[in-house]
Design an enzyme around this catalytic site. Structure first.
Site, short mmCIF file in Angstrom:
data_model
loop_
_atom_site.label_atom_id
_atom_site.label_comp_id
_atom_site.label_asym_id
_atom_site.label_seq_id
_atom_site.Cartn_x
_atom_site.Cartn_y
_atom_site.Cartn_z
N SER A 70 46.90 55.46 86.48
CA SER A 70 45.77 54.56 86.21
C SER A 70 45.77 53.95 84.82
CB SER A 70 44.44 55.29 86.43
OG SER A 70 44.13 55.33 87.81
N LYS A 73 46.48 50.34 84.67
CA LYS A 73 45.46 49.36 85.09
C LYS A 73 44.91 48.56 83.92
CE LYS A 73 43.79 52.38 88.86
NZ LYS A 73 42.74 53.37 89.18
N TYR A 250 37.00 57.31 84.29
CA TYR A 250 36.35 57.37 85.61
C TYR A 250 34.87 57.70 85.45
CZ TYR A 250 41.32 58.44 86.47
OH TYR A 250 42.67 58.46 86.45
N VAL A 268 46.14 60.05 86.78
CA VAL A 268 46.25 61.32 87.50
C VAL A 268 47.52 62.11 87.19
CG1 VAL A 268 44.76 60.89 89.50
CG2 VAL A 268 47.14 60.18 89.56
#
Ligand code: GLN
Length: 314
Positions: A70, A73, A250, A268
């Site tokens: 992630s 991103k 998150y 992750v």
């Protein structure tokens, strides 16, 4: 604090802080929903901190190689903004935290308009991947890899093919999300092609030094201070840093802002990229994750250092 003395202090204390945080690895689990990721060493913890003058401090397993997941991103968002402009990107993806897990589909139907809440949850990042310019998935992926190599100052960055294949074979949740987004008219193009671009950029392999260099470019407003080259327009960096602060960890982003107080993004694989604005880029890895998908020991380490060094922006 002047950089040299700050780095000297970090060099002196970093090993002790890593040793004190390492036991927190035992409270977490290595991600296994992408089967290949489960091979990562559970008790690993490493960090590299890179200053704008090129001085670096590293400790622990900083040479461990891991995939961006992630963390990528943030940088695909930046590339999509550079390719399309703000208006086009934010027509397809929102600006708000969800409070849900990174791979939740819940709010895609619950709240209108049915666009992903932000570009750092999976639905948002998959949408962003569809916005990367290029005449084929291969060309899009090549542009992303090239951009990441420049940001990391490392022309050898490459995919971890094992992780890429492992996620391609098992990524049904992401696939179902992408089909839903396509049905809603948010995602354009072929689902498999968009996901291929997404899975590939998630599987780009780095170490803590690569991550720290990518972070440093953000910390320095888009300029690589080691070469003087402007790699990202300042406005795109501002947008990326804001999302990192509000959504980067998150649904633990609020807690992280209180405890650490730095823009950051986790993945992750256990990687965490963090920045001390204007001054430092930080790369951390610790594959054992807490229940919200963030590195247990990595977050503890960042919390310790930020408090000791008074780095919180707030
Ligand atoms: N590739 C991963 C996924 O889509 C990235 C998620 C993450 O790092 N949180 O599930």
């Amino acid at each position: 604090m002047e950089n040299t003395s700050e780095m000297q202090l970090l060099e002196r204390r970093l090993d002790a802080w890593v040793a004190a945080s390492r036991p927190y690895t035992s409270g977490g689990k290595v991600a296994s929903y992408i089967p290949e990721l489960s091979k990562a060493p559970k008790d690993a913890l490493g960090i590299t901190i890179l200053a704008a003058d090129g001085k670096a401090a590293s400790s622990g397993d900083s040479e461990l190689r891991f995939t961006l997941q992630s963390i990528s991103k943030v940088f695909t968002l930046i590339l999509a903004l550079m390719d399309n402009g703000e208006a086009a990107v934010f027509a397809k993806v929102g600006m708000e935290p969800t409070g849900d897990n990174f791979n939740s589909m819940l709010k895609l139907e619950l709240v209108q308009p049915g666009i992903p809440f932000n570009p750092l949850i999976n639905a948002g990042a998959i949408t962003v991947s569809s916005l990367i310019r290029g005449s084929s998935p291969a060309e899009k992926s090549a542009r992303i890899l090239q951009f990441f190599r420049r940001l990391a100052g490392n022309s050898r960055l490459a995919y971890d093919t094992g992780v890429y294949l492992s996620e391609s074979e098992t990524g049904d949740l992401n696939r179902s999300m992408a089909y839903l987004l396509r049905d809603h008219g948010v995602l354009e193009g072929k689902v498999d092609e968009v996901l291929d671009v997404y899975f590939r950029h998630c599987s780009i392999q780095v170490d803590c030094a690569d991550l720290a260099r990518m972070a440093l470019v953000l910390a320095c407003g888009g300029v690589d201070p080691l070469t003087g080259e402007t790699l990202i327009p300042r406005r795109c960096v501002q947008i990326a840093k804001t999302f990192m602060t509000t959504c980067g960890m998150y649904n633990a982003s609020g807690e992280f802002a209180i405890q650490v107080g730095l823009p950051a993004k986790s993945g992750v694989s256990g990687g965490v990229l963090a920045i001390v604005p204007g001054r430092l880029g930080i790369g951390v890895v610790g594959p054992a994750l807490n229940a919200k998908g963030n590195s247990c020991a990595g977050v503890h380490l960042l919390e310790t250092i930020s408090k000791e060094m008074s780095w919180s922006m707030f």
